[in-house]
Every structure is written in C-alpha cells, then in structure tokens.
Scaffold this active site. Structure first.
Site, PDB file in Angstrom:
ATOM      1  N   SER A   1       1.737   7.323   6.150  1.00  0.00           N
ATOM      2  CA  SER A   1       1.599   5.954   6.658  1.00  0.00           C
ATOM      3  C   SER A   1       0.458   5.285   5.904  1.00  0.00           C
ATOM      4  CB  SER A   1       1.278   5.994   8.154  1.00  0.00           C
ATOM      5  OG  SER A   1       0.748   4.752   8.577  1.00  0.00           O
TER       6      SER A   1
ATOM      7  N   GLN B   1      11.995   0.387  15.221  1.00  0.00           N
ATOM      8  CA  GLN B   1      12.217  -0.737  14.304  1.00  0.00           C
ATOM      9  C   GLN B   1      13.618  -0.650  13.686  1.00  0.00           C
ATOM     10  OE1 GLN B   1       9.206  -2.215  11.373  1.00  0.00           O
ATOM     11  NE2 GLN B   1      10.350  -0.930   9.962  1.00  0.00           N
TER      12      GLN B   1
ATOM     13  N   HIS C   1       3.225   4.515  -0.444  1.00  0.00           N
ATOM     14  CA  HIS C   1       3.017   5.966  -0.463  1.00  0.00           C
ATOM     15  C   HIS C   1       4.379   6.630  -0.648  1.00  0.00           C
ATOM     16  CE1 HIS C   1       4.601   5.778   3.579  1.00  0.00           C
ATOM     17  NE2 HIS C   1       3.630   4.960   3.948  1.00  0.00           N
ATOM     18  N   GLU C   2       4.400   7.953  -0.624  1.00  0.00           N
ATOM     19  CA  GLU C   2       5.642   8.701  -0.894  1.00  0.00           C
ATOM     20  C   GLU C   2       6.783   8.329   0.061  1.00  0.00           C
ATOM     21  OE1 GLU C   2       6.977  10.992  -3.128  1.00  0.00           O
ATOM     22  OE2 GLU C   2       5.293  10.442  -4.396  1.00  0.00           O
TER      23      GLU C   2
ATOM     24  N   TYR D   1       0.858  -1.184   0.000  1.00  0.00           N
ATOM     25  CA  TYR D   1       0.000   0.000   0.000  1.00  0.00           C
ATOM     26  C   TYR D   1       0.898   1.240   0.000  1.00  0.00           C
ATOM     27  CZ  TYR D   1      -4.474   2.242   0.085  1.00  0.00           C
ATOM     28  OH  TYR D   1      -5.571   2.969  -0.293  1.00  0.00           O
TER      29      TYR D   1
ATOM     30  N   HIS E   1       7.480   5.311   1.211  1.00  0.00           N
ATOM     31  CA  HIS E   1       8.123   4.125   0.628  1.00  0.00           C
ATOM     32  C   HIS E   1       8.909   4.505  -0.637  1.00  0.00           C
ATOM     33  CE1 HIS E   1       4.385   2.204   2.491  1.00  0.00           C
ATOM     34  NE2 HIS E   1       5.362   1.579   3.105  1.00  0.00           N
TER      35      HIS E   1
ATOM     36  N   GLY F   1      12.885   3.307   7.203  1.00  0.00           N
ATOM     37  CA  GLY F   1      12.517   4.690   7.472  1.00  0.00           C
ATOM     38  C   GLY F   1      12.615   5.043   8.949  1.00  0.00           C
TER      39      GLY F   1
ATOM     40  N   ASP G   1       9.664   4.661  11.651  1.00  0.00           N
ATOM     41  CA  ASP G   1       9.622   3.542  12.598  1.00  0.00           C
ATOM     42  C   ASP G   1      11.000   3.469  13.259  1.00  0.00           C
ATOM     43  OD1 ASP G   1       6.913   2.105  11.826  1.00  0.00           O
ATOM     44  OD2 ASP G   1       7.886   2.730   9.980  1.00  0.00           O
TER      45      ASP G   1
HETATM   46  P1  AMP Z   1       5.656  -0.309   6.186  1.00  0.00           P
HETATM   47  O1  AMP Z   1       5.153  -0.679   4.831  1.00  0.00           O
HETATM   48  O2  AMP Z   1       4.752   0.622   6.928  1.00  0.00           O
HETATM   49  O3  AMP Z   1       6.089  -1.508   6.991  1.00  0.00           O
HETATM   50  O4  AMP Z   1       6.974   0.542   5.936  1.00  0.00           O
HETATM   51  C1  AMP Z   1       8.036   0.050   5.145  1.00  0.00           C
HETATM   52  C2  AMP Z   1       9.231   0.946   5.304  1.00  0.00           C
HETATM   53  O5  AMP Z   1       8.868   2.278   4.924  1.00  0.00           O
HETATM   54  C3  AMP Z   1       9.725   1.034   6.759  1.00  0.00           C
HETATM   55  O6  AMP Z   1      11.140   1.077   6.761  1.00  0.00           O
HETATM   56  C4  AMP Z   1       9.138   2.343   7.225  1.00  0.00           C
HETATM   57  O7  AMP Z   1       9.878   2.953   8.267  1.00  0.00           O
HETATM   58  C5  AMP Z   1       9.214   3.170   5.954  1.00  0.00           C
HETATM   59  N1  AMP Z   1       8.266   4.269   6.008  1.00  0.00           N
HETATM   60  C6  AMP Z   1       6.928   4.194   6.195  1.00  0.00           C
HETATM   61  N2  AMP Z   1       6.389   5.439   6.245  1.00  0.00           N
HETATM   62  C7  AMP Z   1       7.406   6.308   6.086  1.00  0.00           C
HETATM   63  C8  AMP Z   1       7.503   7.731   6.053  1.00  0.00           C
HETATM   64  N3  AMP Z   1       6.433   8.512   6.197  1.00  0.00           N
HETATM   65  N4  AMP Z   1       8.716   8.294   5.877  1.00  0.00           N
HETATM   66  C9  AMP Z   1       9.824   7.509   5.751  1.00  0.00           C
HETATM   67  N5  AMP Z   1       9.801   6.163   5.774  1.00  0.00           N
HETATM   68  C10 AMP Z   1       8.618   5.569   5.932  1.00  0.00           C
END
Ligand code: AMP
Length: 281
Positions: free
Chosen positions: A185, A153, A34-35, A32, A37, A147, A150
C-alpha cells in the site's frame, strides 16, 4: 509514452484510438506506485492495445480529518515505473481540471457502500464512485482493472458499472504482499520501523481466521474474538473493524456456510491499514 493532463486531450486520444479499433485498458491509481499497482499494469498490458494509467489523488474521497495533504506523491518515480511497464498514456490531471467549481454531481452506490470502510469513512465511496465514473468518461476504456486489496471498492465499482450501464469490463487482481505478508500500500510509507514490524499481524490474523474455519469453526463471533486478541498485540494499534461478511452483498453472516470475506481495518499509530481474505468451508 504520453503524459496527458487535460480532459479534452485525453478524450480526443480515446476517440482516435477507438476509431482505429484499438482496445483501451485503464488502471486507476492515486500514484506512489508499488508492486501492487505494477501487477495490475502487467495483467492488463497483454489484454489491450493502449494501456492507460491514471494518477490522481482524489480529494473528494478523503474526509477533512484524513491524510489528503500528506498522501505520498512522487510523479518522477511513477513516470519511470510506467515507462518500464510499457504504459502508453499517463493521465495526470490537476484537481482544478477534474473538479472545476462549481461541482455538484456525485454518485452514490447504496448498500455496498454502507458497511466496512463505508461505515468508518462516510462519503468515501461516494468520492470513489464519482471519480471512477469521471475517469471512465474521460479515458473511455473498454477494460479497467481494480485490486482485491480494496475489495469493497471493487464491489462498489462493479455495481455502479452494472447499474449505470457503463460499457466497460471490470477485471480484478489478487492482493500483492510483501515477503512478510503485509499487503502493499502507498500508505505503508507512513509506518515507522516498530509499526512496520507489527503490521504483518493483519495478514497473520487473516490466516488464523482461515485456519479456524478449516478446523471446523463456523461461528463468526468466535473467529472475530480470536482475531481481536491477536490484533490487540499491535503496539499503538487500534482496531477500526473486524468483519465477516457475505462476499457478494458485504452484509454480516451469522454462520459460516459457504465462502465469506474476512475484512479488517486497523490503525497502527496514525496509519489506517486494511486487508482482507475470502475464506470458505
Ligand atoms: P490506490 O493507488 O491505492 O488507489 O490503488 C490503485 C489500485 O491498485 C486499486 O485498484 C487498488 O485496489 C490496487 N492496489 C493497491 N494495492 C494493491 C495490492 N497490494 N495488491 C493488489 N492491488 C492493489
């Protein structure tokens, strides 16, 4: 762009690329996109020959009460976005592929996993560390990027990589925000218009913490009190935690001397949002 769904094919592609001396970069995600990612993809693209994104909603990092079933998914859209970012491979396994039963091996990163989100989501980081370790063995990247959204993480993964001697360089990227400051997010999709309108208060409260610190306040209790007052203005809001911690150990500080991490988790309606900022004197 290739879409690979099995572990044996992914490992074979990794071995072939490594044999040819190619540098493999990995962006682990739950899809899903977004910017935030896309920013990770753009940072890693020039640093590797083969850019791999994994898209996998990892069930073992969700508690039974959490949003695993309703977590947003749109593979068609993700695929288009990956094509435009010049991704080479999407690793897109099913749950049965990643966790064929019986599955009995988990990785626990102690200490760093215990506070902040680890306290309110027991087992979450065990699930994260385990799936990331599996992805590292499957995709065999030289580089992987996470990112700072998190933050905990990122720290947990860095510690795991160091402790277990993964031969992988971990990179990180700053938080990408909407124009009004809300950290991007996949879960922002859950917010109704009123909730979405209130959500930038998380970022505004982090800016308030920064300002108070710049004005000379070195008392975490006082700063947290201010932030609590601000965040209480969110209709249907519930503060999970407001923490001011050492940015390396993630343990609470008594006094702000150098840099500290201000980290927040707030429920707006049913949606749990997190945000953070490193501030310092
Ligand atoms: P997720 O799909 O939410 O598990 O995120 C995948 C990766 O994208 C993780 O390393 C997150 O920390 C990073 N990420 C998600 N949202 C953001 C954001 N707004 N800015 C920077 N990195 C992000």
């Amino acid at each position: 762009m290739e879409i690979i769904k099995t572990i044996s094919e992914m490992q074979k592609a990794a071995d072939d690329n490594r044999r040819q001396g190619k540098i493999i970069g990995l962006v682990p995600t739950m899809g899903y996109l977004h910017e935030g990612h896309l920013h990770l993809l753009r940072l890693l693209r020039p640093q590797c020959d083969v850019l791999v994104i994994s898209i996998f909603v990892n069930p073992i990092q969700f508690a039974p009460t959490e949003d695993l079933d309703k977590y947003p998914r749109d593979f068609g859209r993700d695929e288009q976005l990956c094509r435009s970012e010049k991704v080479d491979v999407i690793f897109y396994p099913d749950v049965q592929v990643m966790y064929p039963p019986p599955f009995h091996t988990f990785i626990t990163v102690e200490k760093l996993s215990e506070g902040l989100c680890g306290a309110s989501r027991p087992g979450h980081f065990r699930g994260v560390a385990t799936v990331v370790a599996k992805l590292f063995h499957i995709v065999k990247p030289h580089l992987a990027i996470f990112g700072e959204k998190d933050y905990q993480q990122l720290m947990v993964i860095k510690q795991m990589v160091k402790d277990l001697n993964f031969d992988i360089t971990i990179l990180s990227a700053p938080i990408v925000r909407e124009a009004d400051g809300l950290a991007m997010s996949s879960r922002n999709k859950y917010l109704n218009p009123a909730e979405r309108k209130a959500a930038p208060l998380l970022y505004q409260s982090l800016l308030t913490a920064k300002k108070l610190c710049q004005q000379g306040c070195d008392d975490p209790v006082e700063i947290k009190k201010h932030l609590g007052e601000l965040l209480q203005k969110i209709p249907q809001g519930r503060i999970d935690y407001i923490s001011i911690v050492d940015p390396h150990t993630l343990t609470p500080v008594d006094k702000i001397q150098g840099e500290v991490l201000v980290a927040l988790a707030v429920y707006i309606g049913q949606t749990r949002l997190i945000d953070n900022m490193v501030i310092g004197r």
